[in-house]
Motif scaffolding. Structure first.
Motif, short mmCIF file in Angstrom:
data_model
loop_
_atom_site.label_atom_id
_atom_site.label_comp_id
_atom_site.label_asym_id
_atom_site.label_seq_id
_atom_site.Cartn_x
_atom_site.Cartn_y
_atom_site.Cartn_z
N GLU A 26 0.68 -1.30 0.10
CA GLU A 26 0.07 0.03 -0.06
C GLU A 26 1.01 1.33 0.02
O GLU A 26 0.69 2.17 -0.50
CB GLU A 26 -0.87 0.03 1.50
CG GLU A 26 -1.84 1.06 1.30
CD GLU A 26 -2.40 1.45 2.63
OE1 GLU A 26 -3.73 1.73 2.77
OE2 GLU A 26 -1.59 1.00 3.90
N THR A 61 2.47 1.57 -3.46
CA THR A 61 1.57 2.14 -4.44
C THR A 61 1.36 3.64 -4.34
O THR A 61 1.24 4.57 -5.23
CB THR A 61 0.09 1.36 -4.23
OG1 THR A 61 0.52 -0.02 -4.48
CG2 THR A 61 -0.68 1.72 -5.47
N GLU A 62 1.19 4.02 -3.19
CA GLU A 62 1.08 5.45 -2.88
C GLU A 62 2.31 6.43 -3.43
O GLU A 62 1.93 7.39 -4.35
CB GLU A 62 0.83 5.72 -1.51
CG GLU A 62 0.63 7.29 -1.18
CD GLU A 62 0.58 7.49 0.41
OE1 GLU A 62 0.12 8.72 0.81
OE2 GLU A 62 1.32 6.91 1.43
N ARG A 63 3.52 5.81 -3.34
CA ARG A 63 4.68 6.71 -3.70
C ARG A 63 4.86 6.40 -5.26
O ARG A 63 4.90 7.52 -5.87
CB ARG A 63 5.96 6.11 -3.20
CG ARG A 63 6.17 6.44 -1.88
CD ARG A 63 7.42 5.82 -1.25
NE ARG A 63 8.60 6.04 -1.95
CZ ARG A 63 9.27 7.33 -1.50
NH1 ARG A 63 8.94 8.02 -0.36
NH2 ARG A 63 10.19 7.87 -2.10
N LYS A 89 2.73 10.33 -4.48
CA LYS A 89 2.20 10.97 -3.38
C LYS A 89 2.37 12.40 -3.32
O LYS A 89 1.71 13.42 -2.61
CB LYS A 89 3.32 10.42 -2.36
CG LYS A 89 3.00 10.96 -0.63
CD LYS A 89 3.83 10.26 0.20
CE LYS A 89 3.53 10.88 1.66
NZ LYS A 89 4.26 10.14 2.54
N TYR A 135 -3.58 10.50 -4.98
CA TYR A 135 -3.77 8.94 -4.32
C TYR A 135 -4.10 9.17 -2.71
O TYR A 135 -3.27 9.92 -2.04
CB TYR A 135 -2.48 8.11 -4.57
CG TYR A 135 -2.70 6.77 -3.99
CD1 TYR A 135 -3.45 5.87 -4.64
CD2 TYR A 135 -2.41 6.19 -2.77
CE1 TYR A 135 -3.88 4.63 -4.36
CE2 TYR A 135 -2.75 5.08 -2.14
CZ TYR A 135 -3.36 4.09 -2.81
OH TYR A 135 -3.85 2.98 -2.32
N HIS A 136 -5.10 8.60 -2.55
CA HIS A 136 -5.56 8.72 -1.16
C HIS A 136 -5.73 7.39 -0.50
O HIS A 136 -6.49 6.50 -0.91
CB HIS A 136 -6.96 9.23 -0.89
CG HIS A 136 -6.89 10.57 -1.18
ND1 HIS A 136 -7.25 11.87 -0.64
CD2 HIS A 136 -6.42 11.33 -2.68
CE1 HIS A 136 -7.26 13.03 -1.22
NE2 HIS A 136 -6.87 12.82 -2.53
N LYS A 137 -4.86 6.88 0.66
CA LYS A 137 -5.01 5.70 1.19
C LYS A 137 -6.41 5.40 1.68
O LYS A 137 -7.02 6.15 2.21
CB LYS A 137 -3.81 5.60 2.26
CG LYS A 137 -2.35 5.59 1.85
CD LYS A 137 -1.48 5.18 3.11
CE LYS A 137 -1.68 6.05 3.92
NZ LYS A 137 -1.05 7.37 3.79
N GLY A 179 -7.66 1.98 -2.22
CA GLY A 179 -7.31 3.42 -2.11
C GLY A 179 -8.19 4.35 -3.15
O GLY A 179 -8.96 3.60 -3.59
#
Length: 432
Positions: A280, A283-285, A289, A294-296, A312
């Motif tokens: 997770e 993926t955000e990076r 980010k 992208y929002h977790k 997400g």
């Protein structure tokens, strides 16, 4: 002479075969000039050459030329639209019947293509060898001139035929016709060049199929020997150029990234579910980010994951003018030396609903076949391999004052894991 896909030729009237080039383009009439044979033409959509007797006394058609004119779409001359996608090995072409009430099989071009289909799909190699090569051109506009500039689009074989009903806007009548689906052949072994002398050598009376086929593309001979079941194997796929080889998806031996990836794999070995927290985070990076798109959401609990390991969303735009897309994530802590299974990718794709995105994160790498399937079928899924994981973690360690080494970072991710677990449905991310 050799030509390549997307080469533009000059088709000038009156025909003159003496000059190799006309108006800065290779002269079609020079290229196809065979003194002992009738001239090849592109006057119609389907242009079959006259059949000749081979050295085996068989009557064989040397070639069929197909020409499409996108600028005539919707006109009385061409009241339909052909579809050319040579880079993905596919052309859909509508036949030459336009007369209501007429049997489309009797139109001369359709008749030639129906015979070519019969030969190409014969189980008898002696019949199959009579199949005429089908060569494709698409007329393009050059310097504002829409006529006289055919663009070469490759060599193909009919894959399937469909009887269709079409509508002529000008005549306000329907008519039946054939739609032909062609497989455009790969010419990778020829460095994407086509030896036109092969076509010309077939146009001499008493030509030998065996001798002339020595000049044919390797894909043609491969299909010729094996039959129609080989068509998908020999199909042209430009997407191969986008495929990243296995070696390039692994960290360099002895590098910092290799050491990091090995530590990650060993850390999660025996508790691979915990890898979902790192997946997770990565993926955000990767999605961005720093851009804030992208929002977790959460890491899913095993009893309610619906096939997802983490959820997400991607937010594009702002305020009233924005769209939110659900991201369904899969995390796989897999052997570093074995490619991830295509069945895992297929299962992830199968769970994506309209407007959803997929993210597949693995410590492993992706095989050529898996990448090709994702590229060619245009799956909305982000592939993150072990090398990218190691690169992101390495960059984080260099940038951050929080973690002194990889062990401290992984311990933090382990502590984070139970706090991220939620029992929710993916759609709920849109209300968070």
């Amino acid at each position: 002479m050799e030509i390549k896909i997307n080469d533009i030729l000059r088709y000038k009237k009156p025909a003159c075969h003496e000059n190799a080039y006309e108006d800065g383009h290779l002269n079609f009439h020079f290229l196809t000039n065979v003194p002992t044979s009738k001239k090849l033409q592109l006057e119609k959509g389907i242009n079959p050459s006259a059949a000749l007797k081979t050295s085996d006394k068989e009557l064989v058609r040397p070639v069929i030329l197909i020409s499409s004119s996108p600028n005539k779409k919707g006109s009385a001359e061409t009241p339909w639209q052909d579809f050319y996608d040579a880079d993905n090995g596919h052309i859909r072409y509508f036949g030459d019947n336009k007369e209501p009430g007429k049997d489309p099989a009797q139109a001369p071009g359709n008749k030639a293509l129906l015979e070519a289909f019969r030969l190409a799909h014969s189980h008898d190699i002696k019949e199959r060898q009579k199949t005429p090569p089908i060569v494709f051109f698409k007329r393009v506009t050059v310097n504002g001139v829409p006529k006289g500039y055919p663009m070469f689009q490759g060599l193909g074989i009919i894959n399937s035929i469909e009887l269709v009903t079409q509508w002529d806007n000008n005549k306000q009548q329907s008519f039946t016709n054939y739609a032909f689906d062609f497989t455009v052949l790969c010419m990778a072994k020829e460095h994407d060049t086509f030896e036109w002398d092969w076509i010309n050598s077939r146009r001499h009376p008493n030509f030998s199929i065996q001798d002339t086929n020595k000049k044919a593309p390797a894909s043609w001979n491969q299909w010729f020997k094996s039959g129609a079941n080989e068509l998908n194997t020999v199909r042209r796929r430009v997407s191969k150029l986008q495929i990243v080889k296995s070696a390039d998806q692994k960290p360099t031996i002895g590098s910092e990234q290799e050491a990091i990836l090995n530590k990650i794999y060993k850390f999660y070995d025996g508790r691979k579910h915990h890898f979902e927290a790192l997946a997770e985070f990565i993926t955000e990076r990767v999605i961005g980010k720093e851009l804030g798109i992208y929002h977790k959401g959460w890491i899913t609990q095993g009893s309610s994951d619906g096939g997802a390991d983490f959820i997400g969303k991607v937010v594009l735009g702002s305020g009233f003018s924005k769209v939110e897309l659900i991201v369904l994530g899969q995390a796989k802590c897999e052997s570093l030396t074995t490619p991830t299974g295509g069945n895992h990718i297929a299962r992830t794709v199968a769970r994506l609903k309209r407007g959803w995105l997929g993210a597949y994160v693995t410590t492993s790498y992706f095989s050529d076949s898996v990448q090709r399937e994702v590229i060619e079928d245009k799956y909305p899924i982000l592939l993150i391999n072990g090398k990218r994981i190691a690169e992101e973690v390495s960059q984080l360690l260099h940038e951050s004052d929080t973690y002194t080494d990889i062990d401290e970072f992984l311990d933090f991710m382990a502590e984070r894991y139970p706090k991220r677990l939620k029992q929710r449905q993916p759609e709920e991310i849109l209300y968070v």
